[in-house]
Design a protein around this motif. Sequence first.
Motif, PDB file in Angstrom:
ATOM      1  N   ALA A   1       0.711  -1.069   0.157  1.00  0.00           N
ATOM      2  CA  ALA A   1      -0.133   0.076  -0.081  1.00  0.00           C
ATOM      3  C   ALA A   1       0.807   1.314   0.037  1.00  0.00           C
ATOM      4  O   ALA A   1       2.101   1.532   0.903  1.00  0.00           O
ATOM      5  N   VAL A   2       0.679   2.215  -0.765  1.00  0.00           N
ATOM      6  CA  VAL A   2       1.141   3.463  -0.740  1.00  0.00           C
ATOM      7  C   VAL A   2       0.942   4.163   0.419  1.00  0.00           C
ATOM      8  O   VAL A   2      -0.173   4.174   1.003  1.00  0.00           O
ATOM      9  N   ASP A   3       1.991   4.692   1.223  1.00  0.00           N
ATOM     10  CA  ASP A   3       1.714   5.280   2.522  1.00  0.00           C
ATOM     11  C   ASP A   3       2.137   6.933   2.345  1.00  0.00           C
ATOM     12  O   ASP A   3       1.423   7.527   2.457  1.00  0.00           O
ATOM     13  N   THR A   4       3.567   6.825   2.137  1.00  0.00           N
ATOM     14  CA  THR A   4       4.076   8.216   2.005  1.00  0.00           C
ATOM     15  C   THR A   4       4.765   8.570   0.571  1.00  0.00           C
ATOM     16  O   THR A   4       5.172   7.434   0.075  1.00  0.00           O
ATOM     17  N   ARG A   5       4.932   9.818   0.097  1.00  0.00           N
ATOM     18  CA  ARG A   5       5.549   9.928  -1.309  1.00  0.00           C
ATOM     19  C   ARG A   5       6.963   9.426  -0.900  1.00  0.00           C
ATOM     20  O   ARG A   5       7.730   8.975  -1.898  1.00  0.00           O
ATOM     21  N   GLU A   6       7.559   9.775   0.146  1.00  0.00           N
ATOM     22  CA  GLU A   6       9.013   9.351   0.620  1.00  0.00           C
ATOM     23  C   GLU A   6       9.169   8.007   0.264  1.00  0.00           C
ATOM     24  O   GLU A   6      10.275   7.454  -0.387  1.00  0.00           O
ATOM     25  N   HIS A   7       8.521   7.225   0.865  1.00  0.00           N
ATOM     26  CA  HIS A   7       8.533   5.606   0.732  1.00  0.00           C
ATOM     27  C   HIS A   7       8.246   5.207  -0.645  1.00  0.00           C
ATOM     28  O   HIS A   7       9.043   3.979  -1.222  1.00  0.00           O
ATOM     29  N   VAL A   8       7.312   5.881  -1.344  1.00  0.00           N
ATOM     30  CA  VAL A   8       7.393   5.556  -3.069  1.00  0.00           C
ATOM     31  C   VAL A   8       8.532   5.837  -3.562  1.00  0.00           C
ATOM     32  O   VAL A   8       9.246   4.918  -4.431  1.00  0.00           O
ATOM     33  N   GLU A   9       9.278   6.977  -3.321  1.00  0.00           N
ATOM     34  CA  GLU A   9      10.438   7.321  -3.976  1.00  0.00           C
ATOM     35  C   GLU A   9      11.562   6.570  -3.776  1.00  0.00           C
ATOM     36  O   GLU A   9      12.313   6.005  -4.460  1.00  0.00           O
ATOM     37  N   LEU A  10      11.589   6.217  -2.268  1.00  0.00           N
ATOM     38  CA  LEU A  10      12.829   5.248  -1.990  1.00  0.00           C
ATOM     39  C   LEU A  10      12.418   3.787  -2.678  1.00  0.00           C
ATOM     40  O   LEU A  10      13.632   3.346  -3.215  1.00  0.00           O
ATOM     41  N   MET A  11      11.286   3.459  -2.799  1.00  0.00           N
ATOM     42  CA  MET A  11      11.068   2.145  -3.201  1.00  0.00           C
ATOM     43  C   MET A  11      11.476   2.042  -4.865  1.00  0.00           C
ATOM     44  O   MET A  11      12.192   1.148  -5.303  1.00  0.00           O
ATOM     45  N   LEU A  12      11.012   3.183  -5.548  1.00  0.00           N
ATOM     46  CA  LEU A  12      11.081   3.191  -7.048  1.00  0.00           C
ATOM     47  C   LEU A  12      12.761   3.426  -7.345  1.00  0.00           C
ATOM     48  O   LEU A  12      13.051   2.860  -8.462  1.00  0.00           O
ATOM     49  N   LYS A  13      13.408   4.201  -6.579  1.00  0.00           N
ATOM     50  CA  LYS A  13      14.913   4.390  -6.858  1.00  0.00           C
ATOM     51  C   LYS A  13      15.632   3.212  -6.665  1.00  0.00           C
ATOM     52  O   LYS A  13      16.363   2.881  -7.547  1.00  0.00           O
ATOM     53  N   ALA A  14      15.083   2.076  -5.755  1.00  0.00           N
ATOM     54  CA  ALA A  14      15.801   1.208  -5.468  1.00  0.00           C
ATOM     55  C   ALA A  14      15.508  -0.021  -6.598  1.00  0.00           C
ATOM     56  O   ALA A  14      16.512  -0.587  -7.204  1.00  0.00           O
ATOM     57  N   LEU A  15      14.392   0.157  -7.144  1.00  0.00           N
ATOM     58  CA  LEU A  15      13.920  -0.606  -8.340  1.00  0.00           C
ATOM     59  C   LEU A  15      14.861  -0.256  -9.689  1.00  0.00           C
ATOM     60  O   LEU A  15      15.471  -1.176 -10.250  1.00  0.00           O
ATOM     61  N   HIS A  16      14.943   0.985  -9.815  1.00  0.00           N
ATOM     62  CA  HIS A  16      15.782   1.460 -10.875  1.00  0.00           C
ATOM     63  C   HIS A  16      16.997   1.126 -10.663  1.00  0.00           C
ATOM     64  O   HIS A  16      17.572   0.728 -11.735  1.00  0.00           O
ATOM     65  N   ALA A  17      17.486   1.542  -9.560  1.00  0.00           N
ATOM     66  CA  ALA A  17      19.115   0.885  -9.410  1.00  0.00           C
ATOM     67  C   ALA A  17      19.380  -0.637  -9.591  1.00  0.00           C
ATOM     68  O   ALA A  17      20.587  -0.876  -9.921  1.00  0.00           O
ATOM     69  N   HIS A  18      18.261  -1.317  -9.781  1.00  0.00           N
ATOM     70  CA  HIS A  18      18.356  -2.616  -9.960  1.00  0.00           C
ATOM     71  C   HIS A  18      17.769  -3.012 -11.140  1.00  0.00           C
ATOM     72  O   HIS A  18      17.440  -4.429 -11.448  1.00  0.00           O
ATOM     73  N   GLY A  19      17.650  -2.302 -12.012  1.00  0.00           N
ATOM     74  CA  GLY A  19      17.149  -2.464 -13.434  1.00  0.00           C
ATOM     75  C   GLY A  19      15.779  -3.074 -13.634  1.00  0.00           C
ATOM     76  O   GLY A  19      15.424  -3.571 -14.657  1.00  0.00           O
ATOM     77  N   GLN A  20      14.831  -2.680 -12.444  1.00  0.00           N
ATOM     78  CA  GLN A  20      13.588  -3.273 -12.563  1.00  0.00           C
ATOM     79  C   GLN A  20      12.489  -2.259 -13.330  1.00  0.00           C
ATOM     80  O   GLN A  20      12.766  -0.923 -13.057  1.00  0.00           O
ATOM     81  N   VAL A  21      11.620  -2.534 -13.930  1.00  0.00           N
ATOM     82  CA  VAL A  21      10.928  -1.609 -14.872  1.00  0.00           C
ATOM     83  C   VAL A  21       9.440  -1.923 -14.491  1.00  0.00           C
ATOM     84  O   VAL A  21       8.477  -1.181 -14.972  1.00  0.00           O
ATOM     85  N   CYS A  22       9.055  -2.735 -13.550  1.00  0.00           N
ATOM     86  CA  CYS A  22       7.712  -2.980 -13.072  1.00  0.00           C
ATOM     87  C   CYS A  22       7.552  -2.982 -11.441  1.00  0.00           C
ATOM     88  O   CYS A  22       8.719  -3.238 -10.919  1.00  0.00           O
ATOM     89  N   THR A  23       6.498  -2.623 -11.028  1.00  0.00           N
ATOM     90  CA  THR A  23       6.296  -2.423  -9.457  1.00  0.00           C
ATOM     91  C   THR A  23       4.754  -2.584  -9.120  1.00  0.00           C
ATOM     92  O   THR A  23       3.787  -2.802 -10.020  1.00  0.00           O
ATOM     93  N   ARG A  24       4.549  -2.854  -7.977  1.00  0.00           N
ATOM     94  CA  ARG A  24       3.117  -2.981  -7.314  1.00  0.00           C
ATOM     95  C   ARG A  24       2.892  -1.783  -6.549  1.00  0.00           C
ATOM     96  O   ARG A  24       4.062  -1.406  -5.785  1.00  0.00           O
ATOM     97  N   MET A  25       1.939  -1.017  -6.564  1.00  0.00           N
ATOM     98  CA  MET A  25       1.848   0.136  -5.674  1.00  0.00           C
ATOM     99  C   MET A  25       0.075   0.123  -5.376  1.00  0.00           C
ATOM    100  O   MET A  25      -0.816   0.261  -6.375  1.00  0.00           O
ATOM    101  N   GLY A  26      -0.258  -0.256  -4.257  1.00  0.00           N
ATOM    102  CA  GLY A  26      -1.602  -0.133  -3.865  1.00  0.00           C
ATOM    103  C   GLY A  26      -2.272   1.160  -3.568  1.00  0.00           C
ATOM    104  O   GLY A  26      -1.603   1.808  -2.501  1.00  0.00           O
ATOM    105  N   ALA A  27      -3.160   1.581  -3.948  1.00  0.00           N
ATOM    106  CA  ALA A  27      -3.708   2.973  -3.934  1.00  0.00           C
ATOM    107  C   ALA A  27      -5.210   2.593  -3.240  1.00  0.00           C
ATOM    108  O   ALA A  27      -5.662   3.310  -2.277  1.00  0.00           O
ATOM    109  N   TYR A  28      -5.901   1.743  -3.684  1.00  0.00           N
ATOM    110  CA  TYR A  28      -7.320   1.311  -3.396  1.00  0.00           C
ATOM    111  C   TYR A  28      -7.129   0.096  -2.674  1.00  0.00           C
ATOM    112  O   TYR A  28      -6.692  -1.008  -3.166  1.00  0.00           O
TER     113      TYR A  28
END
Length: 281
Positions: free
Chosen positions: A33-60
């Motif tokens: 579940a998305v909680d804060t913008r900061e956590h979303v950014e940390l997550m996506l930054k880590a994925l990008h650093a490891h060459g990932q182009v897909c993710t899961r993000m729960g809004a509802y």
Amino acid sequence: LGRHKDDSRPTHFEYNGVRFGQDNLNIFAGLCAVDTREHVELMLKALHAHGQVCTRMGAYKPRTSPYSFQGHGKACLPYVFELAGKYGIKVIAMEVTHESHIEEIREALDATGNATGVMLQIGTRNTQNFELLKIVGRQQDFPVLLKRGFGITLDESLNAAEYLASEGNRKVVFGLRGMKTNMGDPHRNFVDFAHVPVVKRLTRMPVCIDPSHSVGSRGADPDGILDIQHAVAQGVIAGANMVLVDFHPAPAKALVDGPQALTLEELPGFLEDVAIAREAY
Ligand code: PEP
């Protein structure tokens, strides 16, 4: 979506530059579940650093208790999509439980320039929500991740997938996420990844495994290997085509399912484990 003997129709599809097929593997690590913008950014930054182009993000988030956090809904979409664009994320798996959510997602994607795409997720509690299935089936611009119903037969869940196809959407991935039993399981659900080859044999759908919602905790063996890691390995060796898995930069602060989330420090090892298991398939 069912497979027939003389069937030469494809067992793959493409969406936003990503291929989904019975013969390849996509990893969707991200926030339950998305909680804060900061956590979303940390997550996506880590994925990008490891060459990932897909993710899961729960809004509802459909929750068992009405008093639990229900997700930020449309309020978080602008920053989720903006950050996804920034970090090169092409597909985000995001659960929807109502037609209005799809419109909100479409509007927010349009507003951020559509660099990223969304795979509409139908959760296990809605596998037999036939009206939702028909609505999502008509959204042919989005692929769908349909979770297996946790308390119905496999055949009933496969029929739910046919609801999507019968309305025109054949870009469907079928998700295994464990079953409820009354056996006093050590895990939150009974892990059902032995059904990966069965679904691939019976249908043309790529098959996703969700070890996080199947196992539901961070139990480990004496060597410290998590039950979640064992489940991932089993599912990938069985031929899974997609892994949906919960990560969180600070699991103790997660508003949903923190106890099952892997940490960002565990991401490289996790990706390596998946690659080794895929090699063994
Ligand atoms: C999820 O993936 O966020 C989720 C709630 O899964 P499920 O519908 O399988 O419980």
